[in-house]
Design a protein around this motif. Structure first.
Motif, PDB file in Angstrom:
ATOM      1  N   PHE A 190      48.929  92.799  42.098  1.00 11.76           N
ATOM      2  CA  PHE A 190      49.383  91.494  42.002  1.00 11.76           C
ATOM      3  C   PHE A 190      48.384  91.041  40.518  1.00 11.76           C
ATOM      4  N   GLY A 191      48.567  90.225  40.170  1.00 12.50           N
ATOM      5  CA  GLY A 191      47.622  89.696  39.131  1.00 12.50           C
ATOM      6  C   GLY A 191      48.235  89.839  37.330  1.00 12.50           C
ATOM      7  N   LYS A 192      47.230  89.857  36.676  1.00 12.58           N
ATOM      8  CA  LYS A 192      47.482  89.782  35.009  1.00 12.58           C
ATOM      9  C   LYS A 192      47.384  91.120  34.456  1.00 12.58           C
ATOM     10  N   GLY A 193      46.294  91.968  35.081  1.00  4.86           N
ATOM     11  CA  GLY A 193      45.776  92.979  34.082  1.00  4.86           C
ATOM     12  C   GLY A 193      46.014  94.128  34.934  1.00  4.86           C
ATOM     13  N   ASN A 194      45.321  95.391  34.561  1.00  4.39           N
ATOM     14  CA  ASN A 194      45.640  96.741  35.109  1.00  4.39           C
ATOM     15  C   ASN A 194      44.934  96.641  36.561  1.00  4.39           C
ATOM     16  N   TYR A 195      43.858  96.180  36.767  1.00  3.78           N
ATOM     17  CA  TYR A 195      43.483  95.939  37.880  1.00  3.78           C
ATOM     18  C   TYR A 195      42.944  94.662  38.077  1.00  3.78           C
ATOM     19  N   ASP A 196      42.892  93.769  39.012  1.00  5.09           N
ATOM     20  CA  ASP A 196      42.230  92.373  39.051  1.00  5.09           C
ATOM     21  C   ASP A 196      41.674  92.294  40.463  1.00  5.09           C
ATOM     22  N   VAL A 197      40.523  91.373  40.479  1.00  5.40           N
ATOM     23  CA  VAL A 197      39.766  90.886  41.596  1.00  5.40           C
ATOM     24  C   VAL A 197      40.671  90.769  42.771  1.00  5.40           C
ATOM     25  N   TYR A 198      40.637  91.169  44.061  1.00  3.96           N
ATOM     26  CA  TYR A 198      41.539  90.672  45.215  1.00  3.96           C
ATOM     27  C   TYR A 198      40.546  90.425  46.383  1.00  3.96           C
ATOM     28  N   VAL A 199      40.701  89.151  46.792  1.00  4.52           N
ATOM     29  CA  VAL A 199      40.094  88.791  48.074  1.00  4.52           C
ATOM     30  C   VAL A 199      40.859  88.313  48.927  1.00  4.52           C
ATOM     31  N   ILE A 200      40.888  88.411  50.302  1.00  4.47           N
ATOM     32  CA  ILE A 200      41.521  88.289  51.544  1.00  4.47           C
ATOM     33  C   ILE A 200      40.627  87.737  52.442  1.00  4.47           C
ATOM     34  N   LYS A 201      40.985  86.525  52.857  1.00  7.09           N
ATOM     35  CA  LYS A 201      40.453  86.019  54.165  1.00  7.09           C
ATOM     36  C   LYS A 201      41.411  86.281  55.400  1.00  7.09           C
ATOM     37  N   VAL A 202      40.938  86.725  56.351  1.00  5.70           N
ATOM     38  CA  VAL A 202      41.521  86.985  57.656  1.00  5.70           C
ATOM     39  C   VAL A 202      40.651  86.353  58.863  1.00  5.70           C
ATOM     40  N   ASP A 203      41.422  85.870  59.901  1.00  8.74           N
ATOM     41  CA  ASP A 203      40.900  85.399  60.995  1.00  8.74           C
ATOM     42  C   ASP A 203      40.234  86.496  62.014  1.00  8.74           C
ATOM     43  N   SER A 204      39.708  86.275  63.113  1.00  2.00           N
ATOM     44  CA  SER A 204      39.106  87.290  63.907  1.00  2.00           C
ATOM     45  C   SER A 204      40.237  88.157  64.504  1.00  2.00           C
ATOM     46  N   GLU A 205      41.481  87.986  64.424  1.00  2.00           N
ATOM     47  CA  GLU A 205      42.584  88.720  64.897  1.00  2.00           C
ATOM     48  C   GLU A 205      43.218  89.416  63.814  1.00  2.00           C
ATOM     49  N   GLY A 206      42.610  89.305  62.610  1.00  2.00           N
ATOM     50  CA  GLY A 206      43.362  90.017  61.335  1.00  2.00           C
ATOM     51  C   GLY A 206      44.430  89.261  60.766  1.00  2.00           C
ATOM     52  N   LYS A 207      44.578  88.007  61.103  1.00  3.18           N
ATOM     53  CA  LYS A 207      45.791  87.310  60.649  1.00  3.18           C
ATOM     54  C   LYS A 207      45.098  86.772  59.293  1.00  3.18           C
ATOM     55  N   GLU A 208      46.060  87.181  58.126  1.00  2.00           N
ATOM     56  CA  GLU A 208      45.658  86.559  56.724  1.00  2.00           C
ATOM     57  C   GLU A 208      45.695  84.932  56.868  1.00  2.00           C
ATOM     58  N   GLN A 209      44.783  84.203  56.373  1.00  3.89           N
ATOM     59  CA  GLN A 209      44.577  83.096  56.288  1.00  3.89           C
ATOM     60  C   GLN A 209      44.905  82.573  54.764  1.00  3.89           C
ATOM     61  N   TRP A 210      44.362  83.493  53.792  1.00  5.01           N
ATOM     62  CA  TRP A 210      44.578  83.108  52.239  1.00  5.01           C
ATOM     63  C   TRP A 210      44.273  84.477  51.531  1.00  5.01           C
ATOM     64  N   ASN A 211      44.589  84.548  50.346  1.00  4.06           N
ATOM     65  CA  ASN A 211      44.204  85.571  49.533  1.00  4.06           C
ATOM     66  C   ASN A 211      44.135  85.047  47.975  1.00  4.06           C
ATOM     67  N   THR A 212      43.249  85.386  47.012  1.00  5.25           N
ATOM     68  CA  THR A 212      43.251  84.958  45.824  1.00  5.25           C
ATOM     69  C   THR A 212      43.180  86.296  44.921  1.00  5.25           C
ATOM     70  N   VAL A 213      43.731  86.257  43.790  1.00  2.00           N
ATOM     71  CA  VAL A 213      43.699  87.375  42.478  1.00  2.00           C
ATOM     72  C   VAL A 213      42.945  86.771  41.343  1.00  2.00           C
ATOM     73  N   SER A 214      41.944  87.242  40.828  1.00  6.95           N
ATOM     74  CA  SER A 214      41.410  86.716  39.544  1.00  6.95           C
ATOM     75  C   SER A 214      41.308  88.034  38.621  1.00  6.95           C
ATOM     76  N   GLY A 215      41.510  87.771  37.370  1.00  5.61           N
ATOM     77  CA  GLY A 215      41.580  88.874  36.416  1.00  5.61           C
ATOM     78  C   GLY A 215      41.911  88.415  34.885  1.00  5.61           C
ATOM     79  N   TYR A 216      41.616  89.334  34.085  1.00  7.07           N
ATOM     80  CA  TYR A 216      42.024  89.164  32.859  1.00  7.07           C
ATOM     81  C   TYR A 216      43.215  90.451  32.356  1.00  7.07           C
ATOM     82  N   ALA A 217      43.212  90.683  31.225  1.00  7.71           N
ATOM     83  CA  ALA A 217      44.146  91.940  30.922  1.00  7.71           C
ATOM     84  C   ALA A 217      43.628  93.173  31.076  1.00  7.71           C
ATOM     85  N   TYR A 218      42.437  93.473  31.438  1.00 16.11           N
ATOM     86  CA  TYR A 218      42.096  95.161  31.510  1.00 16.11           C
ATOM     87  C   TYR A 218      41.667  94.981  33.033  1.00 16.11           C
ATOM     88  N   ASN A 219      40.543  95.823  33.055  1.00 18.50           N
ATOM     89  CA  ASN A 219      40.105  96.296  34.488  1.00 18.50           C
ATOM     90  C   ASN A 219      39.195  95.120  35.190  1.00 18.50           C
TER      91      ASN A 219
END
Length: 130
Positions: free
Chosen positions: A44-73
């Motif tokens: 996901f995201g804009k570049g080769n690699y982007d920062v990926y953050v996932i928030k899950v609850d105590s049972e591992g169910k995803e609550q949200w995720n976000t991707v941040s990045g620019y063109a490179y790594n």
């Protein structure tokens, strides 16, 4: 992500990410009993690699995720929970793109502040080369 009993038996397991290369660098337990997974994605995201953050609850169910990045790594390494959300610590790469095959790249420390729902609030790049 796997949660185990103290004896090592599995309670549950979850898998996150896309169809390309994604990796977790760290995991923190959050004040609400859930977890924050910090890492990088090329799915996901804009570049080769982007920062990926996932928030899950105590049972591992995803609550949200976000991707941040620019063109490179860009890589997410660690995080800490703040009163207003989360401070993500990582790196970003800036490159001289005049010659893509031999781009001159430099890596910088990057701080991303997220609110409790994963929305980016601030972004600060320290302009000292690593």
């Amino acid at each position: 992500m796997t949660k185990n009993y103290e004896n090592g038996n599995e309670i549950w397991t979850k898998q996150f990410g896309g169809k390309s290369y994604d990796k977790a660098s760290s995991l923190i337990k959050t004040k609400d009993g859930g977890y924050l997974i910090i890492g990088s994605t090329s799915s996901f995201g804009k570049g080769n690699y982007d920062v990926y953050v996932i928030k899950v609850d105590s049972e591992g169910k995803e609550q949200w995720n976000t991707v941040s990045g620019y063109a490179y790594n860009d890589y997410g390494y660690t995080a800490e929970e703040t009163n207003t959300g989360f401070l993500i610590k990582g790196t970003t790469q800036k490159c001289d793109a005049t010659n893509i095959a031999h781009a001159n790249c430099e890596t910088y420390v990057w701080f991303i502040e997220l609110d409790k729902k994963g929305k980016q609030q601030t972004s600060k790049i320290l302009h000292e080369v690593l």
